[in-house]
Design an enzyme around this catalytic site. Sequence first.
Site, PDB file in Angstrom:
ATOM      1  N   ASP A   1       9.535   9.608  63.656  1.00 21.86           N
ATOM      2  CA  ASP A   1      10.347   9.915  64.848  1.00 21.86           C
ATOM      3  C   ASP A   1      10.167  11.373  65.248  1.00 21.86           C
ATOM      4  O   ASP A   1      10.059  11.713  66.424  1.00 21.86           O
ATOM      5  CB  ASP A   1      11.840   9.661  64.583  1.00 21.86           C
ATOM      6  CG  ASP A   1      12.277   8.264  65.021  1.00 21.86           C
ATOM      7  OD1 ASP A   1      11.437   7.347  64.981  1.00 21.86           O
ATOM      8  OD2 ASP A   1      13.451   8.100  65.397  1.00 21.86           O
TER       9      ASP A   1
ATOM     10  N   TYR B   1      14.311   0.893  51.362  1.00 24.49           N
ATOM     11  CA  TYR B   1      14.568  -0.220  52.268  1.00 24.49           C
ATOM     12  C   TYR B   1      14.694  -1.551  51.546  1.00 24.49           C
ATOM     13  O   TYR B   1      15.345  -2.469  52.031  1.00 24.49           O
ATOM     14  CB  TYR B   1      13.436  -0.339  53.296  1.00 24.49           C
ATOM     15  CG  TYR B   1      13.549   0.609  54.462  1.00 24.49           C
ATOM     16  CD1 TYR B   1      13.477   1.974  54.271  1.00 24.49           C
ATOM     17  CD2 TYR B   1      13.712   0.121  55.750  1.00 24.49           C
ATOM     18  CE1 TYR B   1      13.562   2.844  55.339  1.00 24.49           C
ATOM     19  CE2 TYR B   1      13.803   0.983  56.830  1.00 24.49           C
ATOM     20  CZ  TYR B   1      13.730   2.343  56.618  1.00 24.49           C
ATOM     21  OH  TYR B   1      13.810   3.189  57.686  1.00 24.49           O
TER      22      TYR B   1
ATOM     23  N   LYS C   1       8.929  14.021  47.436  1.00 22.12           N
ATOM     24  CA  LYS C   1      10.004  14.938  47.017  1.00 22.12           C
ATOM     25  C   LYS C   1       9.910  15.032  45.497  1.00 22.12           C
ATOM     26  O   LYS C   1      10.849  14.704  44.761  1.00 22.12           O
ATOM     27  CB  LYS C   1      11.360  14.386  47.499  1.00 22.12           C
ATOM     28  CG  LYS C   1      12.536  15.327  47.316  1.00 22.12           C
ATOM     29  CD  LYS C   1      12.512  16.537  48.227  1.00 22.12           C
ATOM     30  CE  LYS C   1      13.647  17.496  47.879  1.00 22.12           C
ATOM     31  NZ  LYS C   1      13.559  18.790  48.574  1.00 22.12           N
TER      32      LYS C   1
HETATM   33  C1  IPM Z   1      11.358   1.881  62.665  1.00 22.01           C
HETATM   34  C2  IPM Z   1      12.812   1.569  62.838  1.00 22.01           C
HETATM   35  C3  IPM Z   1      13.260   0.593  61.762  1.00 22.01           C
HETATM   36  C4  IPM Z   1      12.986   1.249  60.415  1.00 22.01           C
HETATM   37  C5  IPM Z   1      14.718   0.133  61.882  1.00 22.01           C
HETATM   38  C6  IPM Z   1      14.998  -0.501  63.222  1.00 22.01           C
HETATM   39  C7  IPM Z   1      15.138  -0.786  60.756  1.00 22.01           C
HETATM   40  O1  IPM Z   1      13.563   2.739  62.808  1.00 22.01           O
HETATM   41  O2  IPM Z   1      10.540   0.939  62.752  1.00 22.01           O
HETATM   42  O3  IPM Z   1      11.033   3.039  62.443  1.00 22.01           O
HETATM   43  O4  IPM Z   1      13.823   2.020  59.934  1.00 22.01           O
HETATM   44  O5  IPM Z   1      11.932   0.995  59.843  1.00 22.01           O
HETATM   45 MG    MG Z   2      12.423   4.504  62.697  1.00 22.50          MG
END
Ligand code: IPM
Ligand code: MG
Length: 361
Positions: A255, A146, A195
């Site tokens: 997620d 990121y 990984k």
């Molecule tokens: C999360 C979201 C964010 C991330 C996005 C919106 C940039 O998916 O908080 O998980 O990837 O961290």
């Molecule tokens: Mg996310």
Amino acid sequence: MNLKIGVIKGDGIGPEIVTEAMKVLNQVGETYGHSFDYTQLLMGGASIDVHGVPLTDETVAAAKSCDAVLMGSIGGDAKTSPWYRLEPSKRPEAGLLRIRKELNLFANLRPAVLYDELKGACPLKEEITEGGFDMMIMRELTGGLYFGERKTVEEDGVMTAYDSLTYNEKEIRRIAKRGFDIAMKRRKKVTSVDKANVLDSSRLWRKVVEEVASEYPEVALEHMLVDNCAMQLVKDPKQFDVILTENMFGDILSDEASMVTGSIGMLASASLNETKFGLYEPSGGSAPDIAGRGIANPIATILSAAMMLRYSFDLDKEADAVEQAVLRVLSEGYRTIDIMSEGKQQIGTEKMGDLIAGYIE
Ligand code: IPM
Ligand code: MG
């Protein structure tokens, strides 16, 4: 206590769900004698509309002056929203990444709990979820892919894009410590996900995590490759206590973990730095498709507010009261549409907030 809370309502369903969390906080304040003073902050699309950028320096400074920040969600529909015609560094998500970095929020806690009451909403077979599960994903939030160097260039007439995944040992050590500290308060097991069969950054991750583990002899450490972890989450989610992982893996796995709990609308999260300061937000997105319809589930945001009471303000009793109120509403059969199942009573966002606030005791 007198506490100053920054509020980023954000985009999509953000304003609706944050309003309900504030309602619950206000009730907590009344019942327990605290006053919460809110400062509205603009971020994401809402900030682009006013300032042309997803986060201003003034907003960063205002956030820093608060005791904690409560956030809804940011972002819109990438296909139709004009925000996504801007260059990537000016889009809503860039604001979120910048505030995480500016406030040094390196530790992202995402609890994934299967409530007994919501078993029906869980897509896994009953024999897998029997007895429920309760895990904490500890995601590193200010490093890795990121924030590594990225560029898109033309090389010998071929478009080429670079994203670099970088971690130094200090960044790994501080998040690993947080993971082990949390495990000490839970079932004393850490699954460190990487990984390491491919990536150098993962091999360093593993080495540093092992060093940290030696300071926590009571905690059992295991290493798991991320592809296997993705599989284990649906095969046997009960095996996990604390999942400790880097930024991108944590994004994906959280997620997945949320879905096996039944709905992403139930998942709270806390992003913390070295101090008591934190940014609290639901793990789900801005859900532009259902925004403004009064049907979004506010529980993840309300539970995020409970995490704020617990981690930033040390108000454990108050946090318990919020969690108990959520449980009571669920056990009485009230559901928003995302967690609806047969025989339950479907209600909207506002009613859910009213009920939970009404059960604060
Ligand atoms: C999360 C979201 C964010 C991330 C996005 C919106 C940039 O998916 O908080 O998980 O990837 O961290
Ligand atoms: Mg996310």
